[in-house]
Write a protein that holds these residues in place. Structure first.
Motif, short mmCIF file in Angstrom:
data_model
loop_
_atom_site.label_atom_id
_atom_site.label_comp_id
_atom_site.label_asym_id
_atom_site.label_seq_id
_atom_site.Cartn_x
_atom_site.Cartn_y
_atom_site.Cartn_z
N GLU A 83 -5.84 -11.39 -3.00
CA GLU A 83 -4.74 -10.79 -3.39
C GLU A 83 -4.04 -10.03 -2.20
O GLU A 83 -4.85 -9.45 -1.49
CB GLU A 83 -5.10 -9.93 -4.55
N GLU A 84 -2.72 -10.07 -2.48
CA GLU A 84 -1.70 -9.12 -1.54
C GLU A 84 -0.91 -8.35 -2.34
O GLU A 84 -0.73 -8.68 -3.53
CB GLU A 84 -1.20 -10.05 -0.70
N PHE A 85 -0.39 -7.24 -1.80
CA PHE A 85 0.47 -6.56 -2.70
C PHE A 85 1.95 -6.66 -1.96
O PHE A 85 1.95 -6.11 -0.69
CB PHE A 85 0.13 -5.08 -2.89
N ASP A 86 3.03 -7.10 -2.35
CA ASP A 86 4.23 -7.14 -1.99
C ASP A 86 4.94 -6.01 -1.93
O ASP A 86 5.44 -5.55 -3.08
CB ASP A 86 4.93 -8.39 -2.22
N GLU A 87 5.25 -5.09 -0.97
CA GLU A 87 5.63 -3.73 -0.86
C GLU A 87 7.11 -3.79 -0.93
O GLU A 87 7.57 -4.78 0.19
CB GLU A 87 5.30 -2.91 0.14
N ARG A 88 8.01 -3.22 -1.89
CA ARG A 88 9.37 -3.33 -1.91
C ARG A 88 9.90 -1.82 -2.05
O ARG A 88 8.91 -0.96 -2.29
CB ARG A 88 9.89 -4.16 -3.01
N TYR A 108 5.10 -2.17 -5.84
CA TYR A 108 4.30 -3.21 -5.52
C TYR A 108 4.46 -4.32 -6.48
O TYR A 108 4.34 -3.99 -7.62
CB TYR A 108 3.03 -2.90 -5.05
N TRP A 109 4.48 -5.43 -5.99
CA TRP A 109 4.11 -6.96 -6.69
C TRP A 109 2.89 -7.28 -6.38
O TRP A 109 2.76 -7.69 -5.26
CB TRP A 109 5.36 -7.80 -6.67
N THR A 135 0.56 -10.23 -5.80
CA THR A 135 0.72 -11.59 -5.30
C THR A 135 -0.93 -12.12 -4.94
O THR A 135 -1.63 -11.42 -4.81
CB THR A 135 1.60 -11.96 -4.41
#
Length: 255
Positions: free
Chosen positions: A193-198, A207-208, A210
């Motif tokens: 898992e990764e967290f897409d930071e915006r 965070y989304w 992914t």
């Protein structure tokens, strides 16, 4: 309950208006008397969550003619608990089926799945239970190829029952034609898992989630292998999470 026509509880996690539950209702209506209790909105990924910090709404609805249906403001597990306590009032149904989920619940996904947790709750209540999932997340998913197997598996469970504290996790690939059923074990896999930071308009991060599905299992007896090769995977699942093989190891320790 009628002995000649079984009573079947239908639940899901995609919500009461999802195409998948419509397909499951139609399939089960050919077998028995259907009662539906489902979330009033999508509850994917809720696992075995229950609602304890706020009240639940529970309302009868009229969506499909001739089908007794209720919507619940809570989780899939809440739906099963309310069905047992409010609808059936202790006279439990002959079968609990959950789905048909939009998206697979094979391998490690069984732990996160609201679809499967609803079926697990049914099994905890002593009801023979099955979770069904299709490898298609879209609202345009075609459930027709699944229906023959959905009915066959349900009828076999009604006929034979299931071992104590056991339920079935059934997954369908998008394949034409389906090659048949494989009884499988759960594949060893996980999500990397990764967290897409915006940034939001106020310059605060959000965070989304992914991730990439990592298969660590090349066995040809797994649900992943079966699905990749065009088979319907059927995995017997238990809710006793005891690692029985570890008990002798722990007993050898000096406490």
């Amino acid at each position: 309950m009628s002995k000649s026509k079984p009573t079947i509880l239908v639940v899901n996690d995609d919500g009461i208006t999802a195409p998948g539950i419509k397909a499951l209702i139609e399939a089960m209506n050919d077998i028995g008397r259907v009662v539906v209790v489902a979330p009033d909105s999508p509850q994917s990924g809720m696992g075995h969550a229950i609602t304890i910090g706020k009240p639940l709404r529970f309302d009868k609805v009229d969506i499909y003619e001739g089908i007794e249906m209720y919507k619940c403001s809570g989780t899939p597990v809440d739906c099963v608990k309310l069905a047992v306590n409010l609808v059936f009032k202790g006279k439990k149904p002959d079968l609990c089926v959950s789905g048909i989920n939009h998206g697979l619940n094979n391998s490690i996904n069984v732990l996160y799945s609201g679809t499967m947790s609803a079926a697990v709750e049914g099994a905890i209540e002593g009801i023979p239970s099955i979770g069904y999932s299709l490898d298609d997340y879209t609202l345009q998913a075609d459930f027709k190829p699944c229906i023959k197997y959905v009915k066959q598996i349900a009828q076999q469970v009604l006929k034979h029952g299931l071992p104590t504290a056991t339920l079935l996790n059934v997954n369908f690939p998008v394949a034409s034609p389906l090659k048949g059923i494989k009884i499988c074990r759960q594949a060893n896999a996980k999500w990397a898992e990764e967290f897409d930071e915006r940034m939001d308009p106020h310059k605060r991060p959000y965070y989304w989630l992914t991730g990439v599905f990592q298969l660590n299992d090349q066995g040809e007896d797994t649900d992943v292998w079966a699905l990749e090769n065009g088979y319907v995977s059927v995995v017997p699942v238990q809710f006793d999470m005891t690692a029985h093989h570890a008990i002798p190891v722990l007993n050898s320790w000096k406490f």
